[in-house]
Design an enzyme around this catalytic site. Structure first.
Site, PDB file in Angstrom:
ATOM      1  N   GLU A  73       5.663  -3.442   0.829  1.00 12.85           N
ATOM      2  CA  GLU A  73       5.820  -3.024  -0.574  1.00 12.85           C
ATOM      3  C   GLU A  73       5.005  -1.763  -0.733  1.00 12.85           C
ATOM      4  OE1 GLU A  73       4.908  -2.046  -4.047  1.00 12.85           O
ATOM      5  OE2 GLU A  73       3.858  -3.960  -4.281  1.00 12.85           O
ATOM      6  N   GLY A 115       0.830  -1.197   0.000  1.00 12.30           N
ATOM      7  CA  GLY A 115       0.000   0.000   0.000  1.00 12.30           C
ATOM      8  C   GLY A 115       0.865   1.247   0.000  1.00 12.30           C
ATOM      9  N   GLY A 159       2.252   2.327   5.353  1.00 11.92           N
ATOM     10  CA  GLY A 159       3.306   1.365   5.651  1.00 11.92           C
ATOM     11  C   GLY A 159       4.116   1.768   6.873  1.00 11.92           C
ATOM     12  N   CYS A 208       2.085   0.488  -8.287  1.00 12.35           N
ATOM     13  CA  CYS A 208       3.156   1.178  -7.561  1.00 12.35           C
ATOM     14  C   CYS A 208       4.422   1.331  -8.388  1.00 12.35           C
ATOM     15  CB  CYS A 208       3.480   0.422  -6.272  1.00 12.35           C
ATOM     16  SG  CYS A 208       2.145   0.389  -5.077  1.00 12.35           S
TER      17      CYS A 208
END
Length: 500
Positions: free
Chosen positions: A256, A234, A239, A290
């Site tokens: 990640e 996310g 994170g 991402c």
């Protein structure tokens, strides 16, 4: 698409049972902006119940004690069950996550199920390996043993819900762990099918658990003393929060996170290949990946030609409903995401950039759905916010450079380091540039290619740890060394060091 394939109500799945709650969220079809279902959200107590079920299943249940062959057989059955639902899953990912039919069939579902099959096979990975025996001060054989961690929690984003869920769940189960999964609140539908597959294929109760909701169950999982591992995909701010909460019992963490990946065109790049590759890099799933290539670094003397080619090529991109097979570019996930993307384009213009393609909602799709044209910003300086911050939409910043060293410096001038790319006909030169970019994955003359035997993850604020490959499997294991002394009593360390 038949409405019958969509779960009318998405439910929690705990200790082998489906659980409804009174806390409901309306789910929206991104292509229409209209409701298409509800989900039942978990509170702290229900989340703790899921963790307790996973804890019992690990500590007392059979899964972690089953042979690798037994685990592999069950996971293979799950893959077969999901394969039978392929068409339904493609429809669900279109209606719930806005994945176009082509993207959904190839990536969101096709690659997802291929990945699951890979991890089912990975259950057979040897969990013990011999090391060279110790010779001095005495002979001692030794081994490295990999053991399951325990209870693993997976928290997945809304962009590719089924694929990301499989990336968390399948390797954890293959290594003998139990799991609590929390999907993004907006996109729980496809993981309903995943939970149903586990239920149908005889996974023991408590080995897989599903809790729905937003920050409440997420924070409960991250802070729970009975959770041994968090695997989160996310945004970087969330994170950081997960990492902070996980510190309460020093649980293992894989993150990640965000990215602002640089795509470097060298002087000799084949522009026919590079233009299509660059467009794919920033428009795939409407830029909601991402690792998207959202900064395009171009030699100064090629800048105008590249911009013109981008504008011309984008004119042929078909924007429309995710449920239409002919669609190239589907919707963004929500009105909030649409507003975010449009706001960043406005910000870029305020900073001095120029919109040379896109920059608006498509006129023919103005009545519904969360659509935004693929947008190219020229005249971007790398210090601008649009070049430094993750937009998570189909927006490309074109940045000129003079020398290759300058391009590498620009690429590395970012808080992120998830991915990057180099386009060149000189592969040796391209690989040398790729080696100097501080990011976890680099592509040469390509973008978005991901394979299960190569690790994936980020440098800097793009994350911590790796998924996939042997490295990714080991993230779900504890590593133990066993030494067996074959020395005479007087040779052993305690015989030499202790008196009396």
């Amino acid at each position: 698409m038949s409405d019958a394939v969509l779960p009318e109500i998405s439910r929690n799945y705990i200790d082998g049972e489906w659980v409804e709650t009174g806390e409901r969220r309306t789910l929206i079809n991104p292509s229409t902006g209209e409701p298409n279902g509800e989900s039942c959200e978990a509170d702290v107590a229900l989340t703790e119940r899921a963790v307790a079920a996973a804890r019992r299943a690990f500590d007392d249940g059979p899964w972690s004690r089953w042979t690798p062959e037994e685990r592999c057989e069950v996971l293979k059955d799950v893959v077969d069950h999901l394969m039978e639902r392929t068409d339904d899953l493609v429809d669900i990912e279109a209606a719930n996550a806005g994945a176009t039919k082509r993207t959904g069939s190839i990536v969101h579902v096709g690659i997802a199920l291929s990945n699951f099959d890979h991890y089912a096979e990975a259950a057979l990975t040897p969990m013990q390996e011999a090391l060279p025996p110790t010779e001095n001060p005495y002979f001692a054989p030794k081994w490295v043993v990999r053991e399951p961690l325990g209870v693993c929690a997976g928290i997945v984003p809304w962009n590719v819900p089924l694929l990301m869920a499989i990336w968390k769940v399948a390797p954890a189960l293959a290594m003998g762990n139990t799991v609590v999964l929390k999907p993004a609140p907006a996109t729980p539908m496809s993981v309903q099918v995943l939970a149903g597959a586990f239920d149908a294929c005889g996974l023991p109760p408590g080995v897989f658990n599903l809790v729905l909701g937003d920050a409440v169950p997420g924070e409960a999982l991250a802070s729970s003393p009975d959770v041994d591992k968090i695997s989160f995909t996310g945004s970087t701010p969330v994170g950081k929060r997960v990492m902070q909460l996980a510190a309460s019992n020093v649980k293992k963490v894989t993150l990640e996170l965000g990215g602002k990946s640089a795509n470097i065109l060298l002087d000799d790049a084949d522009l026919d290949v590079a233009i299509d590759g660059s467009i794919f890099g920033f428009t795939f799933h409407s830029g909601q990946f991402c690792e998207s290539g959202t900064r395009l670094l171009v030699p100064e003397h090629l800048h105008d030609e590249v911009v013109e080619r981008l504008r011309d090529r984008l004119g042929s991109v078909v924007i429309g409903s995710a449920e239409d097979w002919d669609t190239d570019l589907g919707p963004l996930i929500s009105q909030a995401q649409l507003d975010r993307v449009a706001g960043y384009v406005d910000l870029g213009c305020e900073e001095g950039a120029k919109v040379v393609a896109g920059g608006r909602r498509p006129p023919h799709l103005d009545a519904g759905g969360y659509f935004y044209e693929p947008t190219v910003l020229a005249g971007v300086d790398n210090s601008m916010r649009v070049a430094q911050e993750e937009i998570f939409g189909p927006v490309l910043c074109v940045i000129p450079y003079r020398k290759v060293d300058d391009a590498i410096a620009i690429a590395n001038d970012s808080p992120y380091g998830l991915a990057g790319g180099v386009f060149s006909e000189d592969v040796t030169a391209a690989v040398e540039v790729a080696r100097r970019v501080r990011a976890g994955t680099l592509w040469v003359n390509d973008w978005h290619l991901g394979v299960m035997d190569a690790p994936f993850g980020g440098y800097k604020q793009s994350g911590l740890g790796r998924e996939h490959g042997r490295q990714g499997l080991e993230e779900f294991c504890e590593t133990k060394a066993i030494h067996v002394s074959q020395a005479r009593p007087e040779q052993r360390l305690f015989g030499m060091m202790m008196s009396g």
